[in-house]
Design a protein around this motif. Sequence first.
Motif, PDB file in Angstrom:
ATOM      1  N   GLN A 116       0.789  -1.302   0.080  1.00 38.40           N
ATOM      2  CA  GLN A 116       0.160  -0.097   0.203  1.00 38.40           C
ATOM      3  C   GLN A 116       0.877   1.234  -0.024  1.00 38.40           C
ATOM      4  OE1 GLN A 116      -2.793  -0.205   3.364  1.00 38.40           O
ATOM      5  NE2 GLN A 116      -3.735  -2.173   2.559  1.00 38.40           N
ATOM      6  N   GLN A 117       1.992   1.021   0.663  1.00 36.23           N
ATOM      7  CA  GLN A 117       2.858   2.307   0.821  1.00 36.23           C
ATOM      8  C   GLN A 117       3.415   2.641  -0.348  1.00 36.23           C
ATOM      9  OE1 GLN A 117       5.241   2.127   4.444  1.00 36.23           O
ATOM     10  NE2 GLN A 117       6.640   3.929   3.647  1.00 36.23           N
ATOM     11  N   LEU A 118       4.133   1.692  -0.965  1.00 38.24           N
ATOM     12  CA  LEU A 118       4.892   1.991  -2.469  1.00 38.24           C
ATOM     13  C   LEU A 118       4.189   1.545  -3.522  1.00 38.24           C
ATOM     14  CD1 LEU A 118       8.048   0.263  -0.654  1.00 38.24           C
ATOM     15  CD2 LEU A 118       7.556   2.573  -0.727  1.00 38.24           C
ATOM     16  N   GLY A 119       2.891   1.101  -3.633  1.00 43.53           N
ATOM     17  CA  GLY A 119       2.540   0.895  -4.876  1.00 43.53           C
ATOM     18  C   GLY A 119       2.943  -0.381  -5.657  1.00 43.53           C
ATOM     19  N   LEU A 120       3.262  -1.448  -4.675  1.00 46.81           N
ATOM     20  CA  LEU A 120       3.932  -2.668  -5.222  1.00 46.81           C
ATOM     21  C   LEU A 120       2.797  -3.524  -5.808  1.00 46.81           C
ATOM     22  CD1 LEU A 120       6.544  -3.206  -2.272  1.00 46.81           C
ATOM     23  CD2 LEU A 120       7.051  -2.339  -4.737  1.00 46.81           C
ATOM     24  N   THR A 121       3.367  -4.551  -6.658  1.00 44.10           N
ATOM     25  CA  THR A 121       2.648  -5.521  -7.341  1.00 44.10           C
ATOM     26  C   THR A 121       3.335  -6.828  -6.997  1.00 44.10           C
ATOM     27  OG1 THR A 121       1.745  -4.271  -9.054  1.00 44.10           O
ATOM     28  CG2 THR A 121       1.814  -6.754  -9.456  1.00 44.10           C
ATOM     29  N   TYR A 122       2.854  -7.728  -6.124  1.00 42.68           N
ATOM     30  CA  TYR A 122       3.402  -9.158  -5.832  1.00 42.68           C
ATOM     31  C   TYR A 122       2.756 -10.022  -6.891  1.00 42.68           C
ATOM     32  CZ  TYR A 122       4.605  -6.610  -1.459  1.00 42.68           C
ATOM     33  OH  TYR A 122       5.074  -5.869  -0.408  1.00 42.68           O
ATOM     34  N   LEU A 123       3.898 -11.133  -7.121  1.00 38.92           N
ATOM     35  CA  LEU A 123       3.272 -12.510  -7.759  1.00 38.92           C
ATOM     36  C   LEU A 123       3.773 -13.306  -6.418  1.00 38.92           C
ATOM     37  CD1 LEU A 123       2.601 -14.433  -9.723  1.00 38.92           C
ATOM     38  CD2 LEU A 123       4.835 -14.732 -10.507  1.00 38.92           C
ATOM     39  N   PHE A 124       2.803 -13.795  -5.494  1.00 35.67           N
ATOM     40  CA  PHE A 124       3.018 -14.472  -4.405  1.00 35.67           C
ATOM     41  C   PHE A 124       2.697 -15.738  -4.519  1.00 35.67           C
ATOM     42  CE2 PHE A 124       2.113 -15.803   0.049  1.00 35.67           C
ATOM     43  CZ  PHE A 124       2.682 -14.672   0.649  1.00 35.67           C
ATOM     44  N   ILE A 125       3.645 -16.653  -4.447  1.00 38.07           N
ATOM     45  CA  ILE A 125       3.683 -18.121  -4.760  1.00 38.07           C
ATOM     46  C   ILE A 125       3.485 -18.818  -3.404  1.00 38.07           C
ATOM     47  CG2 ILE A 125       4.907 -20.009  -5.734  1.00 38.07           C
ATOM     48  CD1 ILE A 125       6.591 -17.950  -7.155  1.00 38.07           C
ATOM     49  N   ALA A 126       2.464 -19.668  -3.418  1.00 40.90           N
ATOM     50  CA  ALA A 126       2.185 -20.274  -1.928  1.00 40.90           C
ATOM     51  C   ALA A 126       1.316 -21.385  -2.253  1.00 40.90           C
ATOM     52  CB  ALA A 126       1.532 -19.302  -0.916  1.00 40.90           C
ATOM     53  N   HIS A 127       1.271 -22.132  -1.055  1.00 41.26           N
ATOM     54  CA  HIS A 127       0.437 -23.549  -1.188  1.00 41.26           C
ATOM     55  C   HIS A 127      -0.363 -23.460   0.115  1.00 41.26           C
ATOM     56  CE1 HIS A 127       4.152 -24.697   1.418  1.00 41.26           C
ATOM     57  NE2 HIS A 127       2.947 -25.354   1.996  1.00 41.26           N
ATOM     58  N   ASP A 128      -0.325 -22.803   0.870  1.00 42.60           N
ATOM     59  CA  ASP A 128      -1.220 -22.338   1.921  1.00 42.60           C
ATOM     60  C   ASP A 128      -2.411 -21.607   1.553  1.00 42.60           C
ATOM     61  OD1 ASP A 128      -2.370 -21.577   4.406  1.00 42.60           O
ATOM     62  OD2 ASP A 128      -0.795 -21.360   5.541  1.00 42.60           O
TER      63      ASP A 128
END
Length: 239
Positions: A116-128
């Motif tokens: 929110q602070q930096l305007g980032l886009t994440y590609l979040f890889i997870a199995h949970d």
Amino acid sequence: MRQLRPKMQMIFQDPYTSLNPRHSVGKIIAEPLVIHGVMSGQQLKDQVAELLELVGMNPTFVRRYPHEFSGGQRQRIGIARALSLNPSFIVCDEPISALDVSIQAQVVNLLQDLQQQLGLTYLFIAHDLSMVKHISHRIAVMYLGKIVELTGRNGLFDSPLHPYTQSLISAVPVSDPKVERKRHRIILEGEVPSPANPPKGCVFNTRRPLAIDTCFESPPEYREVQPEHFVACHHVEAG
């Protein structure tokens, strides 16, 4: 690629092996800035101190080494390193799976605050799946290296269309025992093929109970069956 790399950074899965044990924290965080010739001298030191503060750590830690920190603190150092070049896109490769459960929430909250602070886009890889639901806006489900379903968070959990997605979601326990007793578990049978030698046709055909001839002959088209809801399955009709 060298021009693109500063815009794309990565947070690695294991904070115990992703930090050079021979380098101080200050050098680890400063390394991307030095490699790309962004800054040097006192400006570089000030930037490293700001990055440590940004991830909730004391700037005086710059002279310490990775072995002096806990897993959660090491991952914060890794996050600071990923942020050093002010990227717009960060790949988070299971960034909390190697951490204690008590620390996982802190790191996820930090990632959300930074987004929110930096305007980032994440590609979040997870199995949970509970974590995926908590942090994601859009979710892609993969099977044997192929995306089989892609849609928004609510659409995926409320109305999964691919049988693999349905099986995954049915495996997530519900805290209410009355609801849990009424839920139907979808148990997949059959063998998981080798990723090095995937089956002909649909990669899921060895585990689909209602597979038809087409499933074994041709790969399904990846298509939009509902607004913003994409599926690769011969059985799912557009609607």
